[in-house]
Design a protein around this motif. Sequence first.
Motif, PDB file in Angstrom:
ATOM      1  N   VAL A  69      -0.174   6.120   1.758  1.00  0.00           N
ATOM      2  CA  VAL A  69      -1.203   5.725   0.784  1.00  0.00           C
ATOM      3  C   VAL A  69      -2.547   6.349   1.169  1.00  0.00           C
ATOM      4  N   TRP A 109       0.878  -1.169   0.000  1.00  0.00           N
ATOM      5  CA  TRP A 109       0.000   0.000   0.000  1.00  0.00           C
ATOM      6  C   TRP A 109       0.916   1.219   0.000  1.00  0.00           C
ATOM      7  N   LEU A 122      -8.645   1.757   3.540  1.00  0.00           N
ATOM      8  CA  LEU A 122      -7.442   1.098   4.023  1.00  0.00           C
ATOM      9  C   LEU A 122      -7.800  -0.078   4.927  1.00  0.00           C
ATOM     10  N   LEU A 181       2.699  -1.806   4.435  1.00  0.00           N
ATOM     11  CA  LEU A 181       1.769  -0.681   4.502  1.00  0.00           C
ATOM     12  C   LEU A 181       2.512   0.627   4.755  1.00  0.00           C
TER      13      LEU A 181
END
Length: 313
Positions: free
Chosen positions: A245, A149, A267, A241
């Motif tokens: 993002v 991400w 998310l 992650l």
Amino acid sequence: MKFEYVNFGKEAVFQDPYVTKVADTLIPYADGKKGSIGLMGLPLSKTSISYSQSADAPQKIRSHLKSFTTYSVELDIDFSNRMILDFGDCQTHPTDSTESINRLYKSVTDMLETNSCERYVILGGDHGISYPSIRAFSEKHGTIGVIQWDAHHDVRSFEASGRTNGTPFRSLIEGDHIKGRNIVQLGIRDFANSKKYSDYTKSKGIRMHTMGTIEKEGVSSILMRELLRLEKEVDFIYLSLDMDVVDQAYSPGCPAIGPGGMTSRELLASIEIASSHPKVKAIDIVEVDPSRDVRDLTSKLAAYALVKFMYSI
Ligand code: CA
């Protein structure tokens, strides 16, 4: 002498006997101990190309585990029996980045050698920590797939600055630790990358999904399709992650904040879907700078994503 309303050396915290907090399930690792989830902090942000105090994130994100309960109202399951073994934070070198990256690699390798947990959580740090971490996992577990991400490709050339938080996926591909086609990028943002690096990404077969594609198709359906593809190709899937993002409205504490990113709900929903896959065994969470955060919005969202990962079924 006993004081009725005072705990010596401790803060006064309300304790409801009917509530278990995630922090209550965190126990320090010791030889021979087993747990469901192993957790380690890799507090390195000196490899960041922009100002970053993300080295402070592992302790900050851990501190939010007292804000979440172990009970999922959505699933009607209490996960209080999923013990988290805390391996602590890796000690980095004060000035030598290469030495620090080696120490991160060695520490993750040592953690995996204990064979003590089913799944693992790595708290960065800047995104540079994903290179030593994913390398350690790939050497232990075989062919690896990564779902990333991120607003950015993170495949910068080494010429300008060596290994940084802009280079982890290039390092992994060029070191032959992963094949490009086994990397899935979610949330790449417009006007935040260059043609040269986008071309590199495509040339290596990395599966890139921009925010534009996510808007049209939805992150969940893209992710489910990619998981079905990846499960045939790899032994093990690692989630990476990068909190940038997420739109700056929800994650103002990232060094590279920007508009037009994912919502916090997109998310969390996508982390939940990915974490439910049996081949997903690890996650790293990076690029949270507590010194620039606003009311801990970013670090708390990171902790929530971590809870979703740990309490998936
Ligand atoms: Ca990144």
